[in-house]
Design a protein around this motif. Sequence first.
Motif, short mmCIF file in Angstrom:
data_model
loop_
_atom_site.label_atom_id
_atom_site.label_comp_id
_atom_site.label_asym_id
_atom_site.label_seq_id
_atom_site.Cartn_x
_atom_site.Cartn_y
_atom_site.Cartn_z
N VAL A 163 0.87 -1.18 0.00
CA VAL A 163 0.00 0.00 0.00
C VAL A 163 0.90 1.22 0.00
O VAL A 163 1.88 1.27 0.76
CB VAL A 163 -0.91 0.04 1.25
N LYS A 164 0.59 2.19 -0.86
CA LYS A 164 1.44 3.38 -0.88
C LYS A 164 0.61 4.63 -1.12
O LYS A 164 -0.49 4.57 -1.68
CB LYS A 164 2.55 3.26 -1.92
N VAL A 165 1.17 5.76 -0.67
CA VAL A 165 0.56 7.06 -0.92
C VAL A 165 1.69 8.07 -1.10
O VAL A 165 2.63 8.11 -0.29
CB VAL A 165 -0.38 7.48 0.24
N PRO A 166 1.67 8.88 -2.15
CA PRO A 166 2.72 9.88 -2.36
C PRO A 166 2.67 10.99 -1.32
O PRO A 166 1.60 11.43 -0.90
CB PRO A 166 2.40 10.44 -3.76
N LYS A 167 3.84 11.44 -0.92
CA LYS A 167 3.92 12.56 0.01
C LYS A 167 3.29 13.83 -0.57
O LYS A 167 2.73 14.65 0.15
CB LYS A 167 5.40 12.84 0.36
N LYS A 168 3.38 13.98 -1.89
CA LYS A 168 2.84 15.19 -2.52
C LYS A 168 1.32 15.26 -2.41
O LYS A 168 0.76 16.35 -2.54
CB LYS A 168 3.27 15.27 -3.99
#
Length: 219
Positions: A163-168
Amino acid sequence: MSKRAKIISLVVLWGLAIFFTTRIYNSINDPIRFNKIKNNRYATVIDRLKDIRMAQIAHKDVKGQFANNFDSLVSFVDDGIFTITQQRDSSYYAYNPIYQIDMLQEIVIIDTLGTVSVRDSLFGNDLRYQSLAEIPIDGIDEKFKLQAKIIDKNGFKVPVFEVKVPKKIILHDQNKRLLAQEEELVSVDGVNGPDIILGSLSDVSTNGNWPTIFDTERE
Protein backbone atom coordinates in the motif's frame (compact mmCIF):
# COMPACT_ATOMS: atom_id res chain seq x y z
CA MET A 1 18.56 66.59 0.96
CA SER A 2 15.12 68.07 1.27
CA LYS A 3 12.76 67.17 4.09
CA ARG A 4 10.47 65.36 1.66
CA ALA A 5 13.36 63.33 0.26
CA LYS A 6 14.39 62.36 3.79
CA ILE A 7 10.85 61.18 4.58
CA ILE A 8 10.74 59.16 1.37
CA SER A 9 14.14 57.64 2.15
CA LEU A 10 13.03 56.71 5.67
CA VAL A 11 9.83 55.12 4.34
CA VAL A 12 11.84 53.12 1.80
CA LEU A 13 14.37 52.04 4.44
CA TRP A 14 11.61 51.01 6.85
CA GLY A 15 9.89 49.12 4.06
CA LEU A 16 13.09 47.27 3.18
CA ALA A 17 13.73 46.53 6.87
CA ILE A 18 10.25 45.07 7.29
CA PHE A 19 10.59 43.10 4.03
CA PHE A 20 13.92 41.51 4.96
CA THR A 21 12.82 40.89 8.55
CA THR A 22 9.75 39.08 7.25
CA ARG A 23 11.88 37.05 4.84
CA ILE A 24 14.26 36.04 7.63
CA TYR A 25 11.37 35.17 9.95
CA ASN A 26 9.68 33.07 7.29
CA SER A 27 12.92 31.30 6.37
CA ILE A 28 13.15 30.17 10.00
CA ASN A 29 9.49 29.65 10.75
CA ASP A 30 8.34 27.98 7.50
CA PRO A 31 10.38 24.75 8.00
CA ILE A 32 9.19 24.55 11.62
CA ARG A 33 5.56 24.92 10.60
CA PHE A 34 6.03 22.52 7.66
CA ASN A 35 7.56 19.82 9.87
CA LYS A 36 4.80 20.14 12.46
CA ILE A 37 2.07 19.75 9.83
CA LYS A 38 4.03 16.97 8.09
CA ASN A 39 4.51 14.92 11.26
CA ASN A 40 0.85 15.27 12.29
CA ARG A 41 -0.38 14.20 8.86
CA TYR A 42 2.12 11.36 8.57
CA ALA A 43 1.05 10.03 11.98
CA THR A 44 -2.61 10.09 10.93
CA VAL A 45 -1.87 8.33 7.63
CA ILE A 46 0.36 5.74 9.29
CA ASP A 47 -2.34 4.93 11.84
CA ARG A 48 -4.65 4.13 8.92
CA LEU A 49 -1.93 2.00 7.30
CA LYS A 50 -1.59 0.04 10.54
CA ASP A 51 -5.32 -0.73 10.37
CA ILE A 52 -4.85 -1.91 6.78
CA ARG A 53 -1.95 -4.12 7.84
CA MET A 54 -3.99 -5.64 10.68
CA ALA A 55 -6.87 -6.41 8.31
CA GLN A 56 -4.55 -7.82 5.63
CA ILE A 57 -2.76 -10.13 8.07
CA ALA A 58 -6.15 -11.44 9.23
CA HIS A 59 -7.20 -11.91 5.59
CA LYS A 60 -4.08 -13.97 4.89
CA ASP A 61 -4.56 -16.05 8.07
CA VAL A 62 -8.09 -16.96 7.04
CA LYS A 63 -7.88 -17.08 3.23
CA GLY A 64 -4.21 -17.83 2.64
CA GLN A 65 -3.49 -14.67 0.65
CA PHE A 66 -3.80 -10.91 0.88
CA ALA A 67 -6.73 -8.93 -0.54
CA ASN A 68 -5.86 -7.11 -3.77
CA ASN A 69 -8.49 -4.38 -3.42
CA PHE A 70 -10.16 -2.48 -0.62
CA ASP A 71 -13.69 -3.62 -1.42
CA SER A 72 -12.64 -7.23 -0.80
CA LEU A 73 -10.72 -6.28 2.34
CA VAL A 74 -13.61 -4.33 3.89
CA SER A 75 -16.06 -7.08 2.94
CA PHE A 76 -13.79 -9.62 4.65
CA VAL A 77 -13.70 -7.57 7.86
CA ASP A 78 -17.50 -7.33 7.74
CA ASP A 79 -18.18 -11.02 7.15
CA GLY A 80 -14.98 -12.90 8.00
CA ILE A 81 -14.75 -15.46 10.80
CA PHE A 82 -11.75 -16.56 12.87
CA THR A 83 -11.80 -20.20 13.96
CA ILE A 84 -10.55 -20.58 17.52
CA THR A 85 -8.53 -23.77 18.00
CA GLN A 86 -6.59 -25.45 20.77
CA GLN A 87 -3.58 -27.68 20.16
CA ARG A 88 -2.70 -30.50 22.54
CA ASP A 89 -0.32 -33.43 22.54
CA SER A 90 -1.59 -36.98 22.81
CA SER A 91 -0.32 -40.50 22.35
CA TYR A 92 -1.53 -44.06 21.79
CA TYR A 93 -0.12 -47.53 21.30
CA ALA A 94 -0.23 -49.11 17.85
CA TYR A 95 1.07 -52.39 16.54
CA ASN A 96 4.33 -52.07 14.60
CA PRO A 97 4.57 -54.86 12.00
CA ILE A 98 8.35 -54.48 11.71
CA TYR A 99 9.08 -54.97 15.41
CA GLN A 100 5.86 -56.97 15.91
CA ILE A 101 5.03 -55.18 19.16
CA ASP A 102 2.79 -52.32 20.25
CA MET A 103 4.74 -49.05 20.15
CA LEU A 104 3.90 -45.61 21.50
CA GLN A 105 2.75 -43.13 18.82
CA GLU A 106 2.77 -39.41 19.62
CA ILE A 107 0.32 -37.11 17.85
CA VAL A 108 -0.95 -33.52 17.98
CA ILE A 109 -4.69 -33.03 18.28
CA ILE A 110 -6.26 -29.75 17.21
CA ASP A 111 -9.62 -29.02 18.81
CA THR A 112 -12.02 -26.43 17.38
CA LEU A 113 -13.33 -24.35 20.27
CA GLY A 114 -15.54 -21.96 18.33
CA THR A 115 -15.52 -18.94 16.04
CA VAL A 116 -15.32 -15.15 16.41
CA SER A 117 -16.12 -12.33 14.01
CA VAL A 118 -13.10 -10.68 12.36
CA ARG A 119 -14.74 -7.29 12.78
CA ASP A 120 -15.34 -7.78 16.51
CA SER A 121 -11.89 -9.20 17.03
CA LEU A 122 -10.00 -6.42 15.21
CA PHE A 123 -12.15 -3.30 15.54
CA GLY A 124 -14.88 -3.99 18.08
CA ASN A 125 -17.68 -1.45 17.64
CA ASP A 126 -15.43 1.01 15.74
CA LEU A 127 -16.52 1.45 12.12
CA ARG A 128 -13.28 3.07 10.94
CA TYR A 129 -12.46 -0.07 8.93
CA GLN A 130 -15.13 0.97 6.43
CA SER A 131 -12.83 3.84 5.35
CA LEU A 132 -9.62 1.82 4.98
CA ALA A 133 -9.15 2.98 1.37
CA GLU A 134 -9.44 6.68 2.18
CA ILE A 135 -6.50 8.92 3.02
CA PRO A 136 -7.60 10.45 6.36
CA ILE A 137 -6.56 14.07 5.69
CA ASP A 138 -9.10 16.89 5.31
CA GLY A 139 -9.34 18.21 1.76
CA ILE A 140 -7.94 15.05 0.14
CA ASP A 141 -10.26 12.89 -1.98
CA GLU A 142 -7.52 10.50 -3.13
CA LYS A 143 -7.35 6.87 -1.99
CA PHE A 144 -4.49 4.59 -1.04
CA LYS A 145 -3.08 2.43 -3.83
CA LEU A 146 -3.28 -1.27 -2.90
CA GLN A 147 -1.71 -4.18 -4.78
CA ALA A 148 -1.31 -7.85 -3.87
CA LYS A 149 0.18 -10.83 -5.67
CA ILE A 150 2.04 -14.12 -5.27
CA ILE A 151 5.83 -14.08 -5.73
CA ASP A 152 8.46 -16.80 -5.93
CA LYS A 153 10.82 -16.66 -2.97
CA ASN A 154 13.54 -19.31 -2.94
CA GLY A 155 11.25 -21.74 -4.72
CA PHE A 156 8.22 -21.05 -2.54
CA LYS A 157 5.06 -19.22 -3.65
CA VAL A 158 4.51 -16.43 -1.14
CA PRO A 159 1.67 -13.88 -0.95
CA VAL A 160 2.73 -10.23 -0.66
CA PHE A 161 1.00 -6.86 -0.72
CA GLU A 162 1.89 -3.19 -0.88
CA VAL A 163 0.00 0.00 0.00
CA LYS A 164 1.44 3.38 -0.88
CA VAL A 165 0.56 7.06 -0.92
CA PRO A 166 2.72 9.88 -2.36
CA LYS A 167 3.92 12.56 0.01
CA LYS A 168 2.84 15.19 -2.52
CA ILE A 169 -0.78 14.13 -1.93
CA ILE A 170 -0.49 14.21 1.86
CA LEU A 171 1.26 17.62 1.77
CA HIS A 172 -0.48 18.99 -1.33
CA ASP A 173 -1.12 22.43 0.19
CA GLN A 174 2.32 22.99 1.71
CA ASN A 175 5.45 24.87 0.63
CA LYS A 176 6.54 23.36 -2.70
CA ARG A 177 10.26 23.88 -2.07
CA LEU A 178 10.10 22.14 1.31
CA LEU A 179 7.93 19.38 -0.20
CA ALA A 180 10.52 18.76 -2.92
CA GLN A 181 13.20 18.42 -0.23
CA GLU A 182 10.97 16.04 1.75
CA GLU A 183 10.46 13.82 -1.31
CA GLU A 184 14.23 13.39 -1.61
CA LEU A 185 14.77 12.73 2.11
CA VAL A 186 17.28 10.07 3.17
CA SER A 187 17.42 9.84 6.96
CA VAL A 188 17.15 7.25 9.74
CA ASP A 189 14.70 9.56 11.52
CA GLY A 190 12.38 10.26 8.60
CA VAL A 191 10.19 8.66 5.95
CA ASN A 192 12.57 8.18 3.04
CA GLY A 193 11.63 8.68 -0.60
CA PRO A 194 8.60 10.25 -2.28
CA ASP A 195 6.00 7.84 -0.81
CA ILE A 196 4.81 6.36 2.46
CA ILE A 197 4.78 2.60 1.86
CA LEU A 198 3.43 -0.41 3.74
CA GLY A 199 4.58 -3.88 2.72
CA SER A 200 6.43 -4.83 -0.47
CA LEU A 201 5.70 -6.47 -3.82
CA SER A 202 9.24 -7.86 -4.11
CA ASP A 203 9.95 -8.93 -0.53
CA VAL A 204 8.11 -10.81 2.22
CA SER A 205 7.32 -7.90 4.53
CA THR A 206 4.40 -6.26 6.30
CA ASN A 207 6.56 -3.40 7.60
CA GLY A 208 6.28 0.25 6.66
CA ASN A 209 9.05 2.62 5.53
CA TRP A 210 8.53 4.95 8.49
CA PRO A 211 10.81 5.28 11.55
CA THR A 212 9.90 3.77 14.93
CA ILE A 213 8.84 7.15 16.31
CA PHE A 214 5.56 6.68 14.43
CA ASP A 215 4.98 3.32 16.14
CA THR A 216 4.63 4.81 19.63
CA GLU A 217 1.14 5.18 21.06
CA ARG A 218 -0.51 8.53 20.35
CA GLU A 219 -2.56 10.27 23.00
